[in-house]
Scaffold this motif. Structure first.
Motif, PDB file in Angstrom:
ATOM      1  N   HIS A   1       4.499  90.359  42.872  1.00 37.44           N
ATOM      2  CA  HIS A   1       4.191  90.803  44.232  1.00 37.44           C
ATOM      3  C   HIS A   1       5.386  90.640  45.171  1.00 37.44           C
ATOM      4  O   HIS A   1       5.223  90.526  46.383  1.00 37.44           O
ATOM      5  N   ALA A   2       6.571  90.640  44.608  1.00 34.75           N
ATOM      6  CA  ALA A   2       7.778  90.398  45.418  1.00 34.75           C
ATOM      7  C   ALA A   2       8.125  91.610  46.278  1.00 34.75           C
ATOM      8  O   ALA A   2       7.902  92.759  45.893  1.00 34.75           O
ATOM      9  N   ALA A   3       8.715  91.319  47.435  1.00 39.71           N
ATOM     10  CA  ALA A   3       9.033  92.381  48.394  1.00 39.71           C
ATOM     11  C   ALA A   3      10.293  93.145  48.030  1.00 39.71           C
ATOM     12  O   ALA A   3      10.364  94.359  48.237  1.00 39.71           O
ATOM     13  N   HIS A   4      11.305  92.447  47.488  1.00 37.45           N
ATOM     14  CA  HIS A   4      12.577  93.105  47.189  1.00 37.45           C
ATOM     15  C   HIS A   4      13.124  92.591  45.861  1.00 37.45           C
ATOM     16  O   HIS A   4      13.467  91.416  45.744  1.00 37.45           O
ATOM     17  N   VAL A   5      13.210  93.488  44.881  1.00 36.67           N
ATOM     18  CA  VAL A   5      13.643  93.095  43.543  1.00 36.67           C
ATOM     19  C   VAL A   5      14.739  94.035  43.054  1.00 36.67           C
ATOM     20  O   VAL A   5      14.616  95.262  43.162  1.00 36.67           O
ATOM     21  N   VAL A   6      15.808  93.433  42.520  1.00 35.34           N
ATOM     22  CA  VAL A   6      16.864  94.187  41.850  1.00 35.34           C
ATOM     23  C   VAL A   6      16.862  93.769  40.388  1.00 35.34           C
ATOM     24  O   VAL A   6      16.892  92.571  40.084  1.00 35.34           O
ATOM     25  N   TYR A   7      16.828  94.735  39.487  1.00 37.80           N
ATOM     26  CA  TYR A   7      16.849  94.437  38.056  1.00 37.80           C
ATOM     27  C   TYR A   7      18.286  94.372  37.541  1.00 37.80           C
ATOM     28  O   TYR A   7      19.134  95.178  37.923  1.00 37.80           O
ATOM     29  N   SER A   8      18.534  93.410  36.656  1.00 35.78           N
ATOM     30  CA  SER A   8      19.853  93.322  36.033  1.00 35.78           C
ATOM     31  C   SER A   8      20.111  94.564  35.197  1.00 35.78           C
ATOM     32  O   SER A   8      19.193  95.177  34.653  1.00 35.78           O
ATOM     33  N   ASP A   9      21.375  94.908  35.088  1.00 36.61           N
ATOM     34  CA  ASP A   9      21.763  96.133  34.390  1.00 36.61           C
ATOM     35  C   ASP A   9      23.056  95.866  33.619  1.00 36.61           C
ATOM     36  O   ASP A   9      23.850  94.975  33.980  1.00 36.61           O
ATOM     37  N   TYR A  10      23.272  96.653  32.579  1.00 39.90           N
ATOM     38  CA  TYR A  10      24.496  96.507  31.795  1.00 39.90           C
ATOM     39  C   TYR A  10      25.742  96.638  32.661  1.00 39.90           C
ATOM     40  O   TYR A  10      26.742  95.944  32.452  1.00 39.90           O
ATOM     41  N   THR A  11      25.714  97.514  33.658  1.00 39.51           N
ATOM     42  CA  THR A  11      26.898  97.727  34.493  1.00 39.51           C
ATOM     43  C   THR A  11      27.274  96.467  35.261  1.00 39.51           C
ATOM     44  O   THR A  11      28.453  96.241  35.537  1.00 39.51           O
ATOM     45  N   HIS A  12      26.289  95.648  35.615  1.00 40.15           N
ATOM     46  CA  HIS A  12      26.573  94.387  36.305  1.00 40.15           C
ATOM     47  C   HIS A  12      27.335  93.448  35.374  1.00 40.15           C
ATOM     48  O   HIS A  12      28.332  92.820  35.755  1.00 40.15           O
ATOM     49  N   TYR A  13      26.835  93.354  34.149  1.00 41.12           N
ATOM     50  CA  TYR A  13      27.472  92.537  33.112  1.00 41.12           C
ATOM     51  C   TYR A  13      28.904  93.001  32.871  1.00 41.12           C
ATOM     52  O   TYR A  13      29.846  92.199  32.839  1.00 41.12           O
ATOM     53  N   ALA A  14      29.068  94.313  32.718  1.00 39.03           N
ATOM     54  CA  ALA A  14      30.389  94.868  32.414  1.00 39.03           C
ATOM     55  C   ALA A  14      31.371  94.622  33.553  1.00 39.03           C
ATOM     56  O   ALA A  14      32.558  94.375  33.321  1.00 39.03           O
ATOM     57  N   GLN A  15      30.891  94.684  34.786  1.00 36.17           N
ATOM     58  CA  GLN A  15      31.782  94.468  35.927  1.00 36.17           C
ATOM     59  C   GLN A  15      32.343  93.043  35.935  1.00 36.17           C
ATOM     60  O   GLN A  15      33.543  92.841  36.146  1.00 36.17           O
ATOM     61  N   VAL A  16      31.474  92.062  35.698  1.00 35.58           N
ATOM     62  CA  VAL A  16      31.930  90.669  35.695  1.00 35.58           C
ATOM     63  C   VAL A  16      32.913  90.429  34.558  1.00 35.58           C
ATOM     64  O   VAL A  16      33.950  89.776  34.739  1.00 35.58           O
ATOM     65  N   LYS A  17      32.603  90.965  33.376  1.00 34.39           N
ATOM     66  CA  LYS A  17      33.526  90.814  32.250  1.00 34.39           C
ATOM     67  C   LYS A  17      34.890  91.436  32.559  1.00 34.39           C
ATOM     68  O   LYS A  17      35.930  90.880  32.207  1.00 34.39           O
ATOM     69  N   LYS A  18      34.871  92.574  33.252  1.00 39.25           N
ATOM     70  CA  LYS A  18      36.123  93.258  33.580  1.00 39.25           C
ATOM     71  C   LYS A  18      36.946  92.460  34.584  1.00 39.25           C
ATOM     72  O   LYS A  18      38.179  92.409  34.499  1.00 39.25           O
ATOM     73  N   ILE A  19      36.285  91.825  35.539  1.00 42.72           N
ATOM     74  CA  ILE A  19      36.984  91.019  36.546  1.00 42.72           C
ATOM     75  C   ILE A  19      37.866  89.971  35.871  1.00 42.72           C
ATOM     76  O   ILE A  19      39.006  89.731  36.288  1.00 42.72           O
ATOM     77  N   TYR A  20      37.347  89.360  34.810  1.00 40.73           N
ATOM     78  CA  TYR A  20      38.062  88.274  34.129  1.00 40.73           C
ATOM     79  C   TYR A  20      38.711  88.728  32.818  1.00 40.73           C
ATOM     80  O   TYR A  20      39.202  87.890  32.057  1.00 40.73           O
ATOM     81  N   ASN A  21      38.697  90.042  32.579  1.00 39.55           N
ATOM     82  CA  ASN A  21      39.270  90.582  31.345  1.00 39.55           C
ATOM     83  C   ASN A  21      38.721  89.840  30.129  1.00 39.55           C
ATOM     84  O   ASN A  21      39.447  89.545  29.171  1.00 39.55           O
ATOM     85  N   ALA A  22      37.419  89.566  30.162  1.00 43.12           N
ATOM     86  CA  ALA A  22      36.773  88.791  29.097  1.00 43.12           C
ATOM     87  C   ALA A  22      36.196  89.751  28.067  1.00 43.12           C
ATOM     88  O   ALA A  22      34.982  89.931  27.950  1.00 43.12           O
TER      89      ALA A  22
END
Length: 351
Positions: free
Chosen positions: A128-149
């Motif tokens: 019953h939450a008012a505002h929800v964002v679902y995790s996505d592969y693109t979020h994961y990929a962005q963080v990995k790219k930031i650290y070249n991991a």
């Protein structure tokens, strides 16, 4: 006519192409179509009710796809980083696609993350939450790219970033922590200990972009060197193979310590994580046993290992929960496989 119009409105592809026709001259519409698709900075917010108003809840579900325990936890840390950077309130839920999920739950708990850990925030459900964002592969990929991991060989900055997330959000629940402390004290006590992680089973299959397996002789030689150099009194061995236990005990005798009730393999090449057994709550116990190995490795004075998610998370946990790193950290790097042998059932680069 009305039935035709209703059909057209419900046909997603026709609606999309019609909107492209109507709005093609609008710059913001073109930008959304061109840049928004799979862009981690374009976020869709879902509304299910009125709970938790004033917060944007970031739903971090399980990766699934037969990922091992610490591969899954590593992805969760990345998702927590993405949420934390944006001021979102994280909610971790590991469901039926999680490899260690028990269909009937554990002690009434259906969220497999909470089998082992405390909630990462005050959010108990997004129903019953008012505002929800679902995790996505693109979020994961962005963080990995930031650290070249992009491989198992990651930077100290990346380890520190994930250690910050571990320290801020991840805590064992009370039952798990009491169990881990008791088991550690019974097995190792206060003697100076070098931890060893030997990964066998599926590492023999030489999957693309996975580490070249460490030979047990390499680890034995390194342990001998460290005993001579640093005066270790005992060896804690974490391994998925019974044969490795036998070889280490033959070489070092009674100073080798292992958890006797850990479920191990007898010469196969499939991960223990995929095993079946008639013991009660087998999947949950597999998770608890690998956590116990991880926790014990993290508390050892030194560590001998090859590349794996277990040893990667051990470094993160050590940095999060202790004031110093391992006295000795001996990583045996035999390289990474580059071939066409895809690990399609458990890809780590999929969201």
């Amino acid at each position: 006519m009305s039935s035709i119009m209703d059909y057209l409105r419900k046909n997603e592809k026709l609606v999309f192409w019609n909107r492209c026709r109507i709005h093609r001259n609008k710059a913001d519409f073109r930008r959304w179509v061109v840049e928004g698709y799979q862009n981690p900075d374009f976020i869709e917010v879902h509304t299910f009710g009125d709970e938790y108003r004033g917060k944007v809840i970031y739903y971090a579900g399980e990766q699934g796809n037969r990922m091992g325990f610490f591969a899954e936890l590593g992805v969760t840390l990345i998702r927590l980083y993405y949420a934390d950077e944006r001021g979102f309130t994280p909610y971790v839920y590991w469901g039926e696609n999680y490899l260690y999920y028990e269909p009937d739950g554990i002690k009434g708990e259906k969220n497999a993350f909470l089998y082992y850990f405390k909630p990462v925030s005050e959010v108990q459900s997004i129903e019953h939450a008012a505002h929800v964002v679902y995790s996505d592969y693109t979020h994961y990929a962005q963080v990995k790219k930031i650290y070249n991991a992009v491989s198992y060989d990651v930077s100290e900055d990346y380890i520190n970033a994930m250690a910050d997330m571990m320290k801020k959000y991840i805590q064992y629940n009370d039952d798990t922590r009491a169990y881990l402390d008791e088991e550690y004290e019974k097995l190792l006590g206060n003697k100076k200990t070098v931890g060893v992680h030997f990964r066998g089973t599926d590492f023999k299959k030489q999957y693309n972009n996975h580490p070249v397996a460490v030979k047990i002789e390499q680890e034995i030689d390194k342990v001998k060197e460290l005993i001579e150099k640093s005066g270790y009194e005992q060896i804690f061995l974490a391994t998925d193979e019974n044969q490795a236990v036998e070889i280490f005990k033959k070489e070092f005798g009674d100073i080798v310590k292992v958890y006797q009730d850990t479920f191990r393999d007898d010469g196969g090449d499939d991960s223990i994580a995929f095993s079946s057994s008639d013991r009660e709550h087998h999947k949950y116990k597999l998770g608890l046993e690998v956590i116990r190995d991880e926790y014990t490795l993290t508390r050892c004075d030194g560590l001998v290992c090859g590349y794996s998610n277990v040893t990667f998370i051990a470094r993160i946990m050590r940095r999060s929960w202790f004031e110093n790193d391992f006295e000795d950290y001996a990583l045996i790097n035999n390289g990474i496989h580059h071939n066409g042998n895809s690990f399609s059932m458990s890809r780590q680069e999929r969201g």
